[in-house]
Write a protein that holds these residues in place. Sequence first.
Motif, PDB file in Angstrom:
ATOM      1  N   TYR A  62       8.912   0.413  13.639  1.00  0.00           N
ATOM      2  CA  TYR A  62       8.414   1.189  12.506  1.00  0.00           C
ATOM      3  C   TYR A  62       9.551   1.299  11.501  1.00  0.00           C
ATOM      4  O   TYR A  62      10.553   1.975  11.749  1.00  0.00           O
ATOM      5  CB  TYR A  62       7.972   2.571  12.984  1.00  0.00           C
ATOM      6  N   TYR A  90       1.687   9.953  10.884  1.00  0.00           N
ATOM      7  CA  TYR A  90       1.217   9.453  12.175  1.00  0.00           C
ATOM      8  C   TYR A  90       0.876   7.973  12.083  1.00  0.00           C
ATOM      9  O   TYR A  90       0.722   7.400  10.999  1.00  0.00           O
ATOM     10  CB  TYR A  90      -0.041  10.220  12.595  1.00  0.00           C
ATOM     11  N   THR A  91       0.740   7.351  13.255  1.00  0.00           N
ATOM     12  CA  THR A  91       0.131   6.033  13.390  1.00  0.00           C
ATOM     13  C   THR A  91      -0.894   6.132  14.513  1.00  0.00           C
ATOM     14  O   THR A  91      -0.557   6.551  15.628  1.00  0.00           O
ATOM     15  CB  THR A  91       1.170   4.952  13.717  1.00  0.00           C
ATOM     16  N   ARG A 112      -3.524   8.720  19.128  1.00  0.00           N
ATOM     17  CA  ARG A 112      -2.301   8.832  18.326  1.00  0.00           C
ATOM     18  C   ARG A 112      -1.144   8.156  19.051  1.00  0.00           C
ATOM     19  O   ARG A 112      -0.732   8.572  20.130  1.00  0.00           O
ATOM     20  CB  ARG A 112      -1.995  10.296  18.049  1.00  0.00           C
ATOM     21  N   LEU A 155      -5.995   0.023  13.107  1.00  0.00           N
ATOM     22  CA  LEU A 155      -4.864   0.942  13.002  1.00  0.00           C
ATOM     23  C   LEU A 155      -4.983   1.773  11.734  1.00  0.00           C
ATOM     24  O   LEU A 155      -5.522   1.320  10.722  1.00  0.00           O
ATOM     25  CB  LEU A 155      -3.539   0.174  12.972  1.00  0.00           C
ATOM     26  N   ARG A 156      -4.440   2.984  11.817  1.00  0.00           N
ATOM     27  CA  ARG A 156      -4.358   3.863  10.651  1.00  0.00           C
ATOM     28  C   ARG A 156      -2.950   4.443  10.592  1.00  0.00           C
ATOM     29  O   ARG A 156      -2.410   4.887  11.605  1.00  0.00           O
ATOM     30  CB  ARG A 156      -5.383   4.995  10.761  1.00  0.00           C
ATOM     31  N   ASP A 157      -2.359   4.418   9.398  1.00  0.00           N
ATOM     32  CA  ASP A 157      -1.037   5.012   9.218  1.00  0.00           C
ATOM     33  C   ASP A 157      -1.086   5.991   8.056  1.00  0.00           C
ATOM     34  O   ASP A 157      -1.646   5.692   6.996  1.00  0.00           O
ATOM     35  CB  ASP A 157       0.018   3.936   8.945  1.00  0.00           C
ATOM     36  N   ILE A 166       5.148  -2.108   9.893  1.00  0.00           N
ATOM     37  CA  ILE A 166       4.931  -1.854  11.319  1.00  0.00           C
ATOM     38  C   ILE A 166       4.667  -3.179  12.026  1.00  0.00           C
ATOM     39  O   ILE A 166       3.728  -3.906  11.681  1.00  0.00           O
ATOM     40  CB  ILE A 166       3.750  -0.894  11.561  1.00  0.00           C
TER      41      ILE A 166
END
Length: 663
Positions: A62, A90-91, A112, A155-157, A166
Amino acid sequence: MKNRLLFLLFVITLFCATANANPGDTTFVQTFSFEMGRSNNKVDTFDFPDGSKEYAKVLMYYTIKCDPQGTYSRDDDKDFPCGEWDYDVYTDILKPTGVVDADGKPEFDVWRLWSYITPYGINLDKDIKELNKDGWRYVYDVTDFLPLLKNKVILRDGNGQELVDIKFVFIEGTPVRKVLDIRPIWSSRGVVFKDYWEGYPLNRFDSIVHDTTFNIDEATKGVKLRTTVTGHFFGKGNNCGEFCDNKHTLKVNGKAIKEWQIIQKCGDMPMYPQGGTWVFARAGWCPGKEGKTNEFELTEYVQNGSLSVDYDVESDPYGVYRITSYLVTYSDISNKDDVEADMIITPTDDLNQRRMNPSAFAPIVVIKNNGSNILKNATIVYGFEGQEPLKFEWSGNLAFLQKDTVVLKQIPDWNRVEGQKAKFFFEVKAPNGNTDPTPYNNRLNSTCSKPAVYNKGEMLFRFVTNKRPKETYWKLTDISGNVVYSADADTLRASKAYYYNMKLNSGTYCLSLYDTNDDGLSFFANNAGNGNAQLSYFDNDKKKNVVAYRFNPVFGSFVHHWFAINNFSNNIVLDQTDVSEGVLRVFPNPSSGSIMLNLVSVEGDDLKAIISDIVGKTVLEVTLESESVNTINVSTLHNGAYTVLVKDGKTKIATGKFIVSKK
């Protein structure tokens, strides 16, 4: 959504190519990248490995970087190059549930991976130049999430403060133990407190996070609980939950097995100085660092195929805790004797170790026991590439997954390093005298910078105190740890300049500044004024003093400057025994729960260990057994550096140092 292709990079080839995976081969999966710009809700689908190969470890790289489009002008809508505030981001992995909401949008189960608190970004791009170039990379072990990281992954960041890159790194080979399942337990995600703050209120935490029972099948040979808990919200009462001490308790099958304080020291952060109140200790987090994850091995507590766990905290009328927790189950441990090269602390240019570098003292590395047998000995080979390798015979007593921080006593020769960079390596092998079955994780390499060399025999140190002189002190040590010059805080007066002429022999030195209040010589929020410090020498040609090094006064807890006078010390071999000439080795080091002192060769009728913190305050006193290995529980101590003194009655036997580091 775009599908992004993974690519394969062979970084180590240990065996001839076959149809099967080669242990050590590494697959990189590129997900979000810097080019996507800043957004606090990045969502995309990526192609991951299909799960047909076996992986020893999965890491998440990251990396954050300041945005060159950012500006310090308030006349437009652009943010600072690095975002101004310390936001909890968060990721996540998103798993479709197959259900749509009232608006026809798909619903997801959220897993998470980690939480991260962004740094205070004002002037961060000016003080840490690397954030404008390649960025600052964090390495986070996500092997426990392997069952979720295959095929197409959404994925969500949520980091919109900095540019984010990432990558996921899949290292092929035999896992330490295979992940069978990962199950969510308690999660405050989506629970809103006071209309805008996500988390569980502290005054109702125990009624929400309650005792939970799990069925454990016969195929499961290992069980671990992992929790990430961070405190937020403040301003009333005890400043809970961000700034207050709060005791946390883990209960298993109705009994407390672990208690600890959540508060975490931040003044020693590697990412410094920052633009806000970064030095203040906080509840489970620091600005510019991931939320603290604690891991608890629970295998021994499984009873008749069942296990119950509960997480308790001290109640407070104010404050909010965010919690993510998982129960992870495993197959049996793969190998009996298996050691891993875990980390290089010095020498390295890794930004996460920048407080300890560039160092010319003894190399410091970390080894880890991945075998089911107690690790009692191993061989470490190390040095600079292109020079004759050095050898260190390690001995200790490490249980499964325990680590030891090892000071390698023979120091590589910096005088033979051409240019300003060197390549350092260390390799650990022969665990308990046996062949290591996983040689692909036995070696680490680092690029490291050469410390400064001053061709002078006399240096001038100028030290200016702030309004609180009793908090700050300094010392100059040589390569053997001897204090050559120093000034205790008790000898200093407020807002005064002190000058020290230091006549030094050729060799390697370290000049260190310490602050017991963790706010350095200068900090905008403490009303203590500004101090400063600099090292200089007299230039005969210019007939004036020339500044060799200026310390950044906003250093928090401590700062070091390594240098050589004329030449680096060489052919130095420090003591290698556990107790010799008053030096005691402590292991594992760092420790999260207990330390061991090897006193097999020590006799005494009244042996005691006296443990003191960095300011010399006694925090623990324990009676010891002579001629044996003693275990001391240090789980009640806060994170930080400690000194342990072993005495027989009134006679001093030995002293040692260790670090408490609870994740």
